[in-house]
Enzyme design. Structure first.
Site, PDB file in Angstrom:
ATOM      1  N   ASP A   1       0.845  -1.187   0.000  1.00  0.00           N
ATOM      2  CA  ASP A   1       0.000   0.000   0.000  1.00  0.00           C
ATOM      3  C   ASP A   1       0.881   1.237   0.000  1.00  0.00           C
ATOM      4  O   ASP A   1       2.011   1.218   0.498  1.00  0.00           O
ATOM      5  CB  ASP A   1      -0.936   0.039   1.210  1.00  0.00           C
ATOM      6  CG  ASP A   1      -2.109   1.007   1.021  1.00  0.00           C
ATOM      7  OD1 ASP A   1      -2.413   1.360  -0.140  1.00  0.00           O
ATOM      8  OD2 ASP A   1      -2.720   1.414   2.018  1.00  0.00           O
ATOM      9  N   GLY A   2       0.365   2.298  -0.585  1.00  0.00           N
ATOM     10  CA  GLY A   2       1.031   3.587  -0.592  1.00  0.00           C
ATOM     11  C   GLY A   2       0.117   4.624   0.019  1.00  0.00           C
ATOM     12  O   GLY A   2      -1.109   4.457   0.022  1.00  0.00           O
TER      13      GLY A   2
ATOM     14  N   GLU B   1       2.357   3.672  -4.290  1.00  0.00           N
ATOM     15  CA  GLU B   1       1.750   2.363  -4.558  1.00  0.00           C
ATOM     16  C   GLU B   1       2.730   1.496  -5.347  1.00  0.00           C
ATOM     17  O   GLU B   1       2.925   0.317  -5.053  1.00  0.00           O
ATOM     18  CB  GLU B   1       0.440   2.513  -5.341  1.00  0.00           C
ATOM     19  CG  GLU B   1      -0.658   3.261  -4.620  1.00  0.00           C
ATOM     20  CD  GLU B   1      -1.385   2.463  -3.551  1.00  0.00           C
ATOM     21  OE1 GLU B   1      -1.040   1.284  -3.298  1.00  0.00           O
ATOM     22  OE2 GLU B   1      -2.325   3.026  -2.949  1.00  0.00           O
TER      23      GLU B   1
ATOM     24  N   ASP C   1      -4.266  -2.344  -3.329  1.00  0.00           N
ATOM     25  CA  ASP C   1      -5.561  -1.682  -3.477  1.00  0.00           C
ATOM     26  C   ASP C   1      -5.500  -0.602  -4.565  1.00  0.00           C
ATOM     27  O   ASP C   1      -6.421   0.186  -4.714  1.00  0.00           O
ATOM     28  CB  ASP C   1      -6.060  -1.118  -2.140  1.00  0.00           C
ATOM     29  CG  ASP C   1      -5.171  -0.023  -1.576  1.00  0.00           C
ATOM     30  OD1 ASP C   1      -4.210   0.416  -2.240  1.00  0.00           O
ATOM     31  OD2 ASP C   1      -5.434   0.404  -0.433  1.00  0.00           O
TER      32      ASP C   1
ATOM     33  N   HIS D   1      -9.172  -0.047   2.653  1.00  0.00           N
ATOM     34  CA  HIS D   1      -9.924   0.418   3.821  1.00  0.00           C
ATOM     35  C   HIS D   1     -11.226  -0.368   3.994  1.00  0.00           C
ATOM     36  O   HIS D   1     -12.260   0.207   4.332  1.00  0.00           O
ATOM     37  CB  HIS D   1     -10.190   1.922   3.722  1.00  0.00           C
ATOM     38  CG  HIS D   1      -8.952   2.707   3.444  1.00  0.00           C
ATOM     39  ND1 HIS D   1      -7.973   2.914   4.402  1.00  0.00           N
ATOM     40  CD2 HIS D   1      -8.496   3.290   2.308  1.00  0.00           C
ATOM     41  CE1 HIS D   1      -6.984   3.621   3.862  1.00  0.00           C
ATOM     42  NE2 HIS D   1      -7.269   3.850   2.605  1.00  0.00           N
TER      43      HIS D   1
ATOM     44  N   ASP E   1      -1.243  -0.087   5.053  1.00  0.00           N
ATOM     45  CA  ASP E   1      -1.652   1.313   5.125  1.00  0.00           C
ATOM     46  C   ASP E   1      -1.076   1.969   6.371  1.00  0.00           C
ATOM     47  O   ASP E   1      -0.531   3.083   6.304  1.00  0.00           O
ATOM     48  CB  ASP E   1      -3.178   1.427   5.122  1.00  0.00           C
ATOM     49  CG  ASP E   1      -3.638   2.869   5.182  1.00  0.00           C
ATOM     50  OD1 ASP E   1      -3.360   3.624   4.233  1.00  0.00           O
ATOM     51  OD2 ASP E   1      -4.269   3.246   6.195  1.00  0.00           O
TER      52      ASP E   1
END
Length: 166
Positions: free
Chosen positions: A10-11, A48, A70, A125, A135
């Protein structure tokens, strides 16, 4: 047969562009490794992509990889072959538009040549434990006092803290 590794990525970015970070979890059997770093000025898409690149770079030998992100930008560009097409077209998306982030796409394509990588999209999320952890790693990394420089981004787009005129 090569080892099967699962990578979650995740970024995060506060502002876009702005201060950013990435979080990556590598999982192999009972072993897990977490990686993260923060950058003083970057974009969400670059973070990302960096999360995926760093995860793949951490592998010491060619592996079969299931990579979860994501980021539709990342997953679709790899699964649909867009990144390969952009590269073949001199980093052009079409006759008028240049592809963004060619430096990172180049690195990612090279790593995917080394490893057998399958990309999977997960809803961000939404309570996915590893995505939530990535995250948290990305956000925490972006809030560190010592942040790295995303040199390619700052060299191409400049540092907004510099005056426009001398």
């Amino acid at each position: 047969m090569s080892k099967h590794v699962t990578i979650y990525t995740d970024g995060a970015c506060s502002g876009n562009p702005g201060v950013g970070g990435y979080g990556t979890i590598l999982s192999y059997g009972e072993h897990q490794k977490e990686l993260s770093a923060g950058f003083r000025k970057t974009t969400n898409n670059r973070m990302e992509m960096m999360a995926a690149i760093v995860g793949l770079q951490a592998l010491k030998q060619p592996c079969k990889v299931s990579l979860y992100s994501d980021s539709k930008y990342l997953v679709d560009a790899m699964k649909q072959g867009w990144a390969k097409r952009w590269k073949a077209n001199g980093w052009r998306r079409n006759k008028k538009e240049m592809a963004k982030n060619p430096d990172l796409w180049q690195q990612l394509l090279e790593l995917c040549d080394r490893h057998q990588v399958e990309f999977f999209w997960v809803k961000g999320h939404a309570g996915h434990p590893e995505n939530e952890r990535c995250d948290a790693l990305a956000v925490a990394a972006s809030r560190q006092d010592e942040l790295l420089v995303d040199e390619e981004y700052e060299n191409v787009f400049g540092n907004s803290t510099k005056p426009l005129f001398e």
